[in-house]
Design a protein around this motif. Structure first.
Motif, PDB file in Angstrom:
ATOM      1  N   GLY A  37       0.832  -1.192   0.000  1.00 34.57           N
ATOM      2  CA  GLY A  37       0.000   0.000   0.000  1.00 34.57           C
ATOM      3  C   GLY A  37       0.869   1.244   0.000  1.00 34.57           C
ATOM      4  N   GLU A  38       0.227   2.398   0.005  1.00 36.71           N
ATOM      5  CA  GLU A  38       0.965   3.662  -0.020  1.00 36.71           C
ATOM      6  C   GLU A  38       0.355   4.645   0.977  1.00 36.71           C
ATOM      7  N   ILE A  39       1.217   5.289   1.771  1.00 31.67           N
ATOM      8  CA  ILE A  39       0.767   6.323   2.694  1.00 31.67           C
ATOM      9  C   ILE A  39       0.320   7.528   1.872  1.00 31.67           C
ATOM     10  N   VAL A  82      -3.959   5.218   4.353  1.00 29.06           N
ATOM     11  CA  VAL A  82      -3.211   4.284   3.515  1.00 29.06           C
ATOM     12  C   VAL A  82      -4.097   3.865   2.350  1.00 29.06           C
ATOM     13  N   VAL A 131       0.433  -3.407   9.066  1.00 25.55           N
ATOM     14  CA  VAL A 131       1.115  -2.452   8.192  1.00 25.55           C
ATOM     15  C   VAL A 131       2.586  -2.429   8.589  1.00 25.55           C
ATOM     16  N   TRP A 152       7.472   7.269   8.243  1.00 27.20           N
ATOM     17  CA  TRP A 152       6.458   7.284   7.189  1.00 27.20           C
ATOM     18  C   TRP A 152       6.148   8.705   6.754  1.00 27.20           C
TER      19      TRP A 152
END
Length: 219
Positions: free
Chosen positions: A106-108, A122, A140, A172
């Motif tokens: 996934g991507e922040i 996310v 995560v 992050w």
């Protein structure tokens, strides 16, 4: 199996290409005195098998499957990673059942302060959306977290200061790629609901709202 309660933050010490995959060495303050050859250590949520170790480091070989399904292919020397040894039968079970088998990346997408907590959003791959539930669990980067709110395949998380301080979450930022593992129960429930159709060879799941309605799960 793991609990998603991080024991230590480690640091990538070396990434060595080896015969098409890689050998990884992690330096950590984790107590490794009870580690044996072949033990599992979750590293940013990836279950790795110890092939060599010392007082403050361990090495593991990483398969092409892990490189393709996780963020590991992008790891650099010096990167901080979350570390947890496999749980014992006597371990306090503070998180949820974590296998260390990452489902996808996934991507922040949002980072901000929320009082003393940190708020994150996310963006998960669309294929994982059916396994996510508001107030359900997700892993995560190896951290057991609760999904506070859910908008399609975008999930929000609130992290207390203690969690941020004891993990690599402080690194992050928007755009950071993270390893995601859905609740293991969701995977098995899907297969059970498919019944005999689970034996079909199609790679695509046949579980849908229509399927649930036809089989009496929805009214």
């Amino acid at each position: 199996m793991f609990t998603g309660i991080i024991e230590s933050v480690g640091q990538v010490e070396s990434v060595q290409p080896l015969g098409g995959d890689i050998r990884l060495r992690i330096r950590t303050a984790l107590d490794l005195s009870d580690v044996h050859l072949g033990d599992s250590i979750a590293t940013n949520g990836i279950c790795l098998t110890v092939i060599d170790w010392g007082a403050d480091w361990y090495s593991a070989d990483v398969s092409r499957e892990s490189l393709n399904r996780t963020t590991l292919a992008q790891w650099k020397v010096g990167q901080l990673v979350n570390v947890e040894k496999a749980m014992l039968p006597t371990t306090r079970f503070g998180g949820h059942i974590v296998s260390g088998h990452v489902d996808d990346v996934g991507e922040i997408s949002v980072v901000r302060h929320d009082a003393r907590s940190l708020y994150f959003e996310v963006t998960a791959p669309i294929a994982l959306a059916k396994y996510l539930a508001e107030k359900g669990s997700i892993t995560v980067d190896g951290v057991s977290l609760t999904i506070n709110h859910l908008r399609g395949h975008i999930l929000s998380l609130n992290l207390i200061p203690h969690t941020a301080e004891r993990t690599n979450i402080q690194t992050w930022k928007v755009g950071t790629k993270v390893n995601l593992e859905v609740d293991i129960l969701a995977r098995y429930i899907e297969r059970l609901l498919l019944g005999d159709r689970a034996a079909e060879t199609s790679p695509e799941s046949k579980l849908s709202m229509d399927f649930l309605a036809q089989n009496g799960f929805l009214k």
